[in-house]
Scaffold this active site. Structure first.
Site, PDB file in Angstrom:
ATOM      1  CE  LYS A 124      -3.866   5.071  -1.282  1.00 30.98           C
ATOM      2  NZ  LYS A 124      -4.872   5.455  -2.307  1.00 30.98           N
ATOM      3  CE1 TYR A 168      -3.973   2.062   0.678  1.00 35.07           C
ATOM      4  CE2 TYR A 168      -2.818   2.898   2.604  1.00 35.07           C
ATOM      5  CZ  TYR A 168      -3.880   2.966   1.721  1.00 35.07           C
ATOM      6  OH  TYR A 168      -4.833   3.934   1.893  1.00 35.07           O
TER       7      TYR A 168
END
Ligand code: NAI
Length: 300
Positions: free
Chosen positions: A170, A166
């Site tokens: 991101k 993640y």
């Protein structure tokens, strides 16, 4: 101050069947935007697609007198992304605003991370944002108008245990913005990044209830809407938005040190100056890579 409105503007909000995306969609629609509510449904880890939360949000918008259309494509393939843009063009004739918001989580420690967990998260957040933006880009260039918002996370900016996939995806979005802002500016395409924290199924099991009560998606959406506004002419910004707190985040460099590049540079010479290298007092940021590299050659 005059009310900021989106009359005549067409906005796509990916993953807007629930959570933050739903809130963004409701706000933009309430200010006159024609909204594509994209959501493929599915569980938090991206499996089991098929229910249609997008329909519920479209019904809410219509019940409040707004205009919206549902789209059930996944952002994680080029075909799905093109399908979302096609939905917008078919229903409303163009695309002015893209809020890349769709997301999933597949958290686990790096040692246990499978390629499937890694790929799934990168495909949805990073590739998905790329695919949708890529498909919208020619329309925005042609119309000389665009507002693009990417959704990053504190996990990407600063790191978080169990979220290597993640965090990578991101922060990749910040890189995408950094170069896209330069390519878009001449065509009046502004590209910015929101870094939210809000109550949703992503956070409800990991944060205390008292915090969650303050962190409503509705406290984040006004910043997204401002990024999406015609009058908003800033590009390349990251803004933190959570529970009424708004702040700018950016990548900065320390003043650093300068050693003579024409003489041998030793490991020990660097070690000796390490406190100066790491001292962030007077840190600076740059508008583009050339400025950054230029600083390396500036002496004194
Ligand atoms: P959520 O799980 O409530 O909403 C995400 C939506 O995206 C879901 O409705 C889901 O069906 C949809 N979606 C997932 N994969 C999709 C795909 N391939 N194509 C289309 N739709 C898809 O989550 P939440 O919290 O609203 O998150 C929204 C965005 O904000 C995500 O990008 C998330 O990473 C980001 N974010 C959220 C934070 C928070 O505190 N809630 C913190 C930092 C970032």
């Amino acid at each position: 101050m005059s009310e900021i409105r989106f009359d005549g503007r067409v906005a796509i909000i990916t993953g807007s069947g629930r959570g933050l995306g739903r809130s963004h969609a409701l706000l933009l629609a309430s200010r006159g935007a024609k909204v594509v509510v994209n959501d493929l449904g599915g569980s938090l880890d991206g499996s089991g697609e098929g229910n249609t939360p997008a329909d519920e949000v479209v019904n809410e918008i219509k019940a409040a007198g707004g205009e919206a259309v549902a789209d059930y494509n996944g952002v994680h393939t080029p075909e799905g992304a093109q399908g979302i843009i096609d939905t917008a063009v078919k229903a409303f004739g163009k695309v002015d605003i893209v809020v890349n918001n769709a997301g999933i989580l597949r958290d686990t420690t790096f040692i246990k991370m499978t390629d499937e967990q890694w790929d799934g998260v990168l495909s949805t957040h990073l590739l998905g944002s790329y695919y949708v933006t890529k498909a919208a880009w020619p329309i925005m260039k042609e119309n000389k108008y665009g507002r693009i918002i990417f959704t990053t996370s504190a996990a990407g900016l600063y790191g978080n245990f169990g979220q290597t996939n993640y965090s990578t995806a991101k922060l990749g979005l910040v890189g995408l913005m950094n170069s896209l802002k330069i390519e878009g500016i001449k065509s009046n395409i502004m590209v910015n990044v929101i870094c939210p924290a809000a109550t949703s199924r992503m956070t409800e099991s990991i944060m205390p209830k008292e915090m969650l009560n303050l962190m409503t998606p509705e406290t984040v959406s006004p910043m997204v809407a401002l990024f999406a506004a015609e009058d908003y002419k800033e590009t390349g910004n990251i803004v933190i938005a959570a529970a009424g707190h708004f702040a700018k985040a950016q990548i900065v460099e320390s003043k650093g040190i300068y050693l003579d590049p024409t003489a041998p540079i030793t490991i020990e010479a660097i070690q000796e100056k390490l406190p100066d290298i790491m001292n962030m007092e007077g840190a600076v940021t740059f508008q583009n890579a050339m400025e950054g590299v230029g600083k390396c050659l500036k002496r004194g």
